[in-house]
Design a protein around this motif. Structure first.
Motif, short mmCIF file in Angstrom:
data_model
loop_
_atom_site.label_atom_id
_atom_site.label_comp_id
_atom_site.label_asym_id
_atom_site.label_seq_id
_atom_site.Cartn_x
_atom_site.Cartn_y
_atom_site.Cartn_z
N MET A 110 -21.44 -21.28 18.38
CA MET A 110 -20.38 -21.22 17.37
C MET A 110 -19.25 -22.15 17.76
O MET A 110 -19.00 -22.37 18.94
CB MET A 110 -19.87 -19.78 17.27
N ALA A 111 -18.57 -22.70 16.76
CA ALA A 111 -17.46 -23.61 17.03
C ALA A 111 -16.33 -22.86 17.74
O ALA A 111 -15.79 -23.33 18.73
CB ALA A 111 -16.94 -24.23 15.74
N ILE A 112 -16.00 -21.69 17.24
CA ILE A 112 -14.97 -20.86 17.86
C ILE A 112 -15.55 -19.47 18.03
O ILE A 112 -15.94 -18.83 17.06
CB ILE A 112 -13.69 -20.80 17.00
N THR A 113 -15.60 -19.01 19.25
CA THR A 113 -16.15 -17.68 19.52
C THR A 113 -15.11 -16.62 19.16
O THR A 113 -13.92 -16.92 19.03
CB THR A 113 -16.52 -17.56 21.01
N PRO A 114 -15.55 -15.38 19.00
CA PRO A 114 -14.59 -14.32 18.67
C PRO A 114 -13.51 -14.18 19.74
O PRO A 114 -12.35 -13.93 19.43
CB PRO A 114 -15.45 -13.06 18.60
N ARG A 115 -13.86 -14.36 20.99
CA ARG A 115 -12.86 -14.26 22.06
C ARG A 115 -11.82 -15.36 21.91
O ARG A 115 -10.62 -15.13 22.06
CB ARG A 115 -13.55 -14.37 23.43
N SER A 117 -10.98 -16.87 19.14
CA SER A 117 -10.15 -16.61 17.97
C SER A 117 -9.08 -15.56 18.28
O SER A 117 -7.96 -15.65 17.81
CB SER A 117 -11.01 -16.19 16.77
N ARG A 118 -9.44 -14.54 19.10
CA ARG A 118 -8.43 -13.56 19.51
C ARG A 118 -7.35 -14.22 20.35
O ARG A 118 -6.16 -13.93 20.20
CB ARG A 118 -9.09 -12.43 20.29
N LEU A 119 -7.75 -15.11 21.24
CA LEU A 119 -6.76 -15.81 22.07
C LEU A 119 -5.85 -16.69 21.22
O LEU A 119 -4.65 -16.77 21.46
CB LEU A 119 -7.46 -16.64 23.14
N LEU A 120 -6.43 -17.36 20.23
CA LEU A 120 -5.62 -18.20 19.33
C LEU A 120 -4.63 -17.35 18.54
O LEU A 120 -3.46 -17.73 18.37
CB LEU A 120 -6.52 -19.00 18.39
N ALA A 121 -5.07 -16.18 18.06
CA ALA A 121 -4.18 -15.31 17.31
C ALA A 121 -3.06 -14.80 18.21
O ALA A 121 -1.89 -14.74 17.79
CB ALA A 121 -4.97 -14.14 16.73
N ALA A 122 -3.38 -14.45 19.44
CA ALA A 122 -2.35 -13.98 20.38
C ALA A 122 -1.35 -15.10 20.66
O ALA A 122 -0.14 -14.87 20.71
CB ALA A 122 -2.99 -13.49 21.67
N ALA A 123 -1.83 -16.32 20.85
CA ALA A 123 -0.93 -17.45 21.12
C ALA A 123 -0.03 -17.72 19.92
O ALA A 123 1.17 -17.99 20.08
CB ALA A 123 -1.75 -18.69 21.47
#
Length: 191
Positions: A110-115, A117-123
Protein backbone atom coordinates in the motif's frame (compact mmCIF):
# COMPACT_ATOMS: atom_id res chain seq x y z
CA UNK A 1 50.22 -18.98 6.98
CA UNK A 2 53.20 -16.86 6.04
CA UNK A 3 54.72 -15.66 9.31
CA UNK A 4 57.08 -13.17 7.65
CA UNK A 5 54.15 -11.55 5.84
CA UNK A 6 52.18 -11.34 9.10
CA UNK A 7 55.19 -9.83 10.94
CA UNK A 8 55.57 -7.19 8.24
CA UNK A 9 51.85 -6.42 8.25
CA UNK A 10 51.78 -6.00 12.06
CA UNK A 11 54.85 -3.76 11.96
CA UNK A 12 53.42 -1.61 9.11
CA UNK A 13 50.08 -1.11 10.85
CA UNK A 14 51.17 -0.77 14.50
CA UNK A 15 54.94 -0.25 14.54
CA UNK A 16 55.34 -3.26 16.89
CA UNK A 17 58.05 -5.81 16.06
CA UNK A 18 57.24 -9.45 16.78
CA UNK A 19 59.45 -12.54 16.48
CA UNK A 20 58.60 -15.74 14.65
CA UNK A 21 58.68 -17.53 18.03
CA UNK A 22 56.14 -15.10 19.53
CA UNK A 23 53.11 -16.85 21.16
CA UNK A 24 50.79 -14.71 19.07
CA UNK A 25 51.48 -16.99 16.10
CA UNK A 26 50.07 -19.91 18.13
CA UNK A 27 46.85 -17.91 18.49
CA UNK A 28 46.83 -17.23 14.76
CA UNK A 29 47.20 -20.97 14.04
CA UNK A 30 44.42 -21.78 16.51
CA UNK A 31 42.20 -19.16 14.89
CA UNK A 32 42.82 -20.69 11.46
CA UNK A 33 41.89 -24.15 12.70
CA UNK A 34 38.65 -22.95 14.34
CA UNK A 35 37.75 -20.90 11.28
CA UNK A 36 38.39 -23.82 8.93
CA UNK A 37 36.13 -26.10 11.00
CA UNK A 38 33.35 -23.47 11.06
CA UNK A 39 33.63 -22.94 7.31
CA UNK A 40 33.38 -26.70 6.69
CA UNK A 41 30.20 -26.87 8.81
CA UNK A 42 28.67 -23.97 6.91
CA UNK A 43 29.60 -25.50 3.56
CA UNK A 44 27.96 -28.76 4.62
CA UNK A 45 24.79 -26.90 5.64
CA UNK A 46 24.73 -24.97 2.36
CA UNK A 47 25.25 -28.20 0.37
CA UNK A 48 22.38 -29.91 2.20
CA UNK A 49 20.10 -26.92 1.67
CA UNK A 50 20.97 -26.67 -2.03
CA UNK A 51 20.31 -30.42 -2.52
CA UNK A 52 16.94 -30.00 -0.79
CA UNK A 53 16.14 -26.96 -2.92
CA UNK A 54 17.07 -28.88 -6.06
CA UNK A 55 14.79 -31.75 -4.99
CA UNK A 56 11.90 -29.29 -4.40
CA UNK A 57 12.51 -27.70 -7.79
CA UNK A 58 12.43 -31.12 -9.47
CA UNK A 59 9.22 -32.06 -7.66
CA UNK A 60 7.63 -28.75 -8.68
CA UNK A 61 8.62 -29.32 -12.31
CA UNK A 62 10.94 -26.35 -12.57
CA UNK A 63 14.15 -28.43 -12.83
CA UNK A 64 14.94 -31.29 -15.20
CA UNK A 65 14.50 -34.79 -13.77
CA UNK A 66 18.00 -35.95 -14.67
CA UNK A 67 20.80 -34.49 -12.60
CA UNK A 68 23.48 -32.55 -14.43
CA UNK A 69 26.67 -34.34 -15.46
CA UNK A 70 28.73 -33.06 -12.53
CA UNK A 71 27.06 -32.16 -9.25
CA UNK A 72 28.91 -29.30 -7.53
CA UNK A 73 29.08 -28.51 -3.84
CA UNK A 74 29.07 -25.00 -2.33
CA UNK A 75 32.75 -24.49 -3.25
CA UNK A 76 31.91 -25.26 -6.92
CA UNK A 77 33.92 -28.49 -6.73
CA UNK A 78 32.43 -31.74 -8.03
CA UNK A 79 31.12 -33.95 -5.25
CA UNK A 80 33.20 -37.10 -4.76
CA UNK A 81 36.19 -35.72 -6.69
CA UNK A 82 38.48 -35.80 -3.67
CA UNK A 83 38.58 -39.39 -2.42
CA UNK A 84 40.81 -38.46 0.51
CA UNK A 85 38.43 -35.83 1.72
CA UNK A 86 35.74 -37.12 4.07
CA UNK A 87 32.12 -36.54 3.16
CA UNK A 88 30.61 -33.61 5.00
CA UNK A 89 28.87 -34.66 8.17
CA UNK A 90 25.18 -33.88 8.48
CA UNK A 91 24.53 -30.70 10.37
CA UNK A 92 23.18 -31.42 13.85
CA UNK A 93 19.70 -30.05 14.41
CA UNK A 94 19.06 -29.55 10.68
CA UNK A 95 15.76 -31.00 9.53
CA UNK A 96 14.83 -30.55 5.87
CA UNK A 97 11.51 -28.85 5.35
CA UNK A 98 8.84 -30.98 3.74
CA UNK A 99 7.71 -29.95 0.29
CA UNK A 100 4.57 -27.89 0.36
CA UNK A 101 2.67 -25.31 -1.56
CA UNK A 102 4.70 -22.29 -2.53
CA UNK A 103 3.33 -19.03 -1.19
CA UNK A 104 3.43 -16.06 -3.54
CA UNK A 105 5.73 -13.23 -2.57
CA UNK A 106 4.08 -9.86 -2.10
CA UNK A 107 5.48 -7.54 -4.74
CA UNK A 108 3.32 -4.50 -4.12
CA UNK A 109 2.42 -2.71 -0.93
CA UNK A 110 0.00 0.00 0.00
CA UNK A 111 1.15 3.56 -0.67
CA UNK A 112 0.32 4.62 2.88
CA UNK A 113 -0.17 2.00 5.57
CA UNK A 114 -2.75 2.46 8.32
CA UNK A 115 0.03 3.09 10.84
CA UNK A 116 1.50 5.83 8.64
CA UNK A 117 -1.93 7.44 8.20
CA UNK A 118 -2.37 7.50 12.00
CA UNK A 119 1.05 9.11 12.36
CA UNK A 120 0.19 11.70 9.70
CA UNK A 121 -3.09 12.52 11.45
CA UNK A 122 -1.29 12.89 14.79
CA UNK A 123 1.33 15.17 13.21
CA UNK A 124 -1.38 17.32 11.61
CA UNK A 125 -3.22 17.59 14.93
CA UNK A 126 -0.04 18.62 16.74
CA UNK A 127 0.68 21.23 14.04
CA UNK A 128 -2.81 22.75 14.36
CA UNK A 129 -2.60 22.74 18.16
CA UNK A 130 0.83 24.42 18.05
CA UNK A 131 -0.49 27.11 15.71
CA UNK A 132 -3.42 27.80 18.05
CA UNK A 133 -1.10 28.07 21.05
CA UNK A 134 1.16 30.53 19.20
CA UNK A 135 -1.75 32.70 18.02
CA UNK A 136 -3.33 32.63 21.51
CA UNK A 137 -0.07 33.61 23.20
CA UNK A 138 0.43 36.41 20.70
CA UNK A 139 -3.07 37.72 21.36
CA UNK A 140 -2.55 37.47 25.12
CA UNK A 141 0.81 39.23 25.31
CA UNK A 142 0.50 41.76 22.47
CA UNK A 143 -0.33 45.37 23.39
CA UNK A 144 -3.55 46.61 21.87
CA UNK A 145 -3.21 49.39 19.31
CA UNK A 146 -4.10 52.80 20.73
CA UNK A 147 -7.50 54.11 19.78
CA UNK A 148 -7.32 56.70 17.02
CA UNK A 149 -7.81 60.24 18.24
CA UNK A 150 -10.64 61.86 16.45
CA UNK A 151 -10.79 65.60 16.76
CA UNK A 152 -14.01 67.17 15.99
CA UNK A 153 -14.16 70.83 15.32
CA UNK A 154 -16.73 72.35 17.56
CA UNK A 155 -18.57 75.40 16.46
CA UNK A 156 -17.58 78.43 18.51
CA UNK A 157 -20.17 80.51 20.19
CA UNK A 158 -20.35 84.21 19.28
CA UNK A 159 -18.93 85.19 22.68
CA UNK A 160 -15.90 82.94 22.14
CA UNK A 161 -15.30 84.41 18.69
CA UNK A 162 -15.48 87.94 20.14
CA UNK A 163 -12.98 86.99 22.89
CA UNK A 164 -10.54 85.63 20.30
CA UNK A 165 -10.72 88.83 18.25
CA UNK A 166 -10.13 90.95 21.36
CA UNK A 167 -7.15 88.73 22.32
CA UNK A 168 -5.60 89.28 18.91
CA UNK A 169 -6.04 93.07 19.22
CA UNK A 170 -4.58 92.99 22.71
CA UNK A 171 -1.54 91.00 21.52
CA UNK A 172 -0.89 93.57 18.77
CA UNK A 173 -1.27 96.43 21.22
CA UNK A 174 1.17 94.84 23.69
CA UNK A 175 3.76 94.47 20.95
CA UNK A 176 3.64 98.25 20.30
CA UNK A 177 4.44 99.17 23.94
CA UNK A 178 7.96 99.99 25.12
CA UNK A 179 9.93 97.00 26.51
CA UNK A 180 9.73 98.02 30.19
CA UNK A 181 5.95 98.45 30.16
CA UNK A 182 5.51 95.32 28.08
CA UNK A 183 7.49 93.23 30.63
CA UNK A 184 5.40 94.60 33.52
CA UNK A 185 2.19 93.83 31.68
CA UNK A 186 3.37 90.29 30.84
CA UNK A 187 4.22 89.73 34.52
CA UNK A 188 0.77 90.87 35.60
CA UNK A 189 -0.91 88.61 33.02
CA UNK A 190 1.06 85.59 34.33
CA UNK A 191 -0.38 86.01 37.85
Amino acid sequence: MDQQKLRTLVFDKTGVKIDIDDPIFALVALNEAVLEEAVERHIAAIDAASRELTQHARLAGGWPAAPPAAVLDATNEPIGRDAGRPAPAPVPGYVPTPPGPVRPIATQSMAITPRESRLLAAAAGIAVLSALVVVGAQALFAKPAPAPIIEQAKALTPEQMLALRNAEKLTKAIEKLDPKTRNQLQAELQK
